[in-house]
Design a protein around this motif. Structure first.
Motif, short mmCIF file in Angstrom:
data_model
loop_
_atom_site.label_atom_id
_atom_site.label_comp_id
_atom_site.label_asym_id
_atom_site.label_seq_id
_atom_site.Cartn_x
_atom_site.Cartn_y
_atom_site.Cartn_z
N UNK A 152 4.71 6.48 -0.39
CA UNK A 152 5.86 5.44 -0.45
C UNK A 152 5.23 3.96 -0.41
N UNK A 153 5.58 3.23 -1.15
CA UNK A 153 5.33 1.79 -0.98
C UNK A 153 5.70 1.14 -0.01
N UNK A 154 4.68 0.58 0.96
CA UNK A 154 5.06 -0.29 1.89
C UNK A 154 4.57 -1.91 1.75
N UNK A 155 5.54 -2.74 1.77
CA UNK A 155 5.21 -4.18 1.36
C UNK A 155 5.10 -5.12 2.58
N UNK A 156 4.19 -5.89 2.75
CA UNK A 156 4.21 -7.30 3.86
C UNK A 156 4.30 -8.35 2.84
N UNK B 107 7.67 -10.50 6.46
CA UNK B 107 8.76 -9.42 6.41
C UNK B 107 8.16 -8.28 6.07
N UNK B 108 8.25 -6.80 6.64
CA UNK B 108 7.52 -6.01 6.05
C UNK B 108 8.86 -4.90 5.69
N UNK B 109 8.69 -4.39 4.52
CA UNK B 109 9.63 -3.74 3.77
C UNK B 109 9.10 -2.03 3.47
N UNK B 110 10.17 -1.22 4.13
CA UNK B 110 9.91 0.12 3.97
C UNK B 110 8.47 0.51 4.71
N UNK B 111 8.43 0.53 5.81
CA UNK B 111 7.29 1.27 6.61
C UNK B 111 7.61 2.78 6.70
N UNK B 112 7.04 3.53 6.00
CA UNK B 112 7.63 5.05 5.90
C UNK B 112 6.59 5.90 6.36
N UNK C 274 0.91 -1.16 -0.09
CA UNK C 274 0.02 0.07 0.07
C UNK C 274 0.89 1.13 0.03
N UNK C 275 0.26 2.43 -0.73
CA UNK C 275 1.03 3.61 -0.40
C UNK C 275 0.99 4.24 0.59
#
Length: 238
Positions: free
Chosen positions: A13-17, A27-32, A6-7
């Motif tokens: 910024x895109x955050x990915x689970x 794993x969580x990628x880039x929690x902005x 989700x942005x």
């Protein structure tokens, strides 16, 4: 495999689970910026248990929610050592103030457990394999994460702010380098299969094949090598 993205926040910024499946570890990628609520909603929706946060680079739009997310779930954050300082000093990383209204919403600093990424590292987290490639240019410590192809899905490439659909990351902030980002594109992106799915730090999903055919930066690097200087497309990212 499950990938929920989700942005988030002012910069979209895109955050990915990423997890093997619903109901498992992730794993969580880039929690902005302002990503913490979205992370919690995705964890609840898919019944996921985080085991780590991994960061493509240290800009505040990618790390602003690291402290609350790691703290809430008692998990480590992984980042390249050259970008580690950005978590505690985001304004120095940008070379300018990011503004008092935003500063008032941020938790500046490092989580309790920080682990450092290295080029070529093979991470096994939540039962998933991630290969790490150091890809400077947007920042000195930018990295990408690639997951190998399997019988269910093609290879997945989390490019951070190195490569976007139709563009690349900006290089005019402290630690940025146009020459280095072109070299990273040639070294990290060009060898990937066309079927590789690209999930970037901003904007829509794409593939390496699509970018090889249409992205002016990747096309120029492929045709002329890392000394090329394509300028025909806007660049994104903080």
């Amino acid at each position: 495999m499950l990938i929920a993205g989700f942005p988030a926040g002012a910069w979209g910024t895109n955050c990915y689970l990423v997890a093997p499946a619903a109901g498992e570890e992730c794993v969580i990628i880039d929690p902005g910026h302002q990503a913490a609520q979205g992370v919690e909603e995705a964890l609840k929706k898919h019944r996921l248990k985080p085991v780590a946060v991994v960061l493509t680079h240290g800009h505040i739009d990618h790390v602003a929610s690291v402290v609350p997310v790691c703290g809430a779930h008692d998990v480590p954050a992984w980042i390249h050592p050259e970008d580690r300082y950005m978590m505690s000093d985001p304004e120095r990383a940008l070379g300018r103030s990011i503004g008092m209204p935003l500063m008032g919403e941020l938790t500046i600093g490092e989580p309790d457990d920080v682990k450092e990424l290295t080029d070529g590292a093979a991470l096994k987290l939540a039962g998933l394999d991630f290969s790490v490639a150091h890809a400077p240019g947007h920042t000195k410590g930018s990295v990408t994460f690639r997951m190998p192809e399997n019988t269910e899905i093609p290879s997945v490439f989390f490019s951070g702010d190195l490569l976007f659909a139709g563009s690349i990351g900006r290089t005019d902030l402290p630690g940025g380098s146009h020459t280095e980002i072109l070299d990273s594109l040639a070294r990290v992106c060009l060898p990937l299969d066309d079927s590789t799915v690209v999930l970037s730090g901003h904007g829509p999903q794409t593939t390496i094949g699509q970018e090889r055919a249409t992205n002016p930066y990747l096309r120029q690097v492929a045709a002329a090598g890392p000394g090329a200087d394509p300028t025909s497309a806007p660049r994104r990212g903080m």
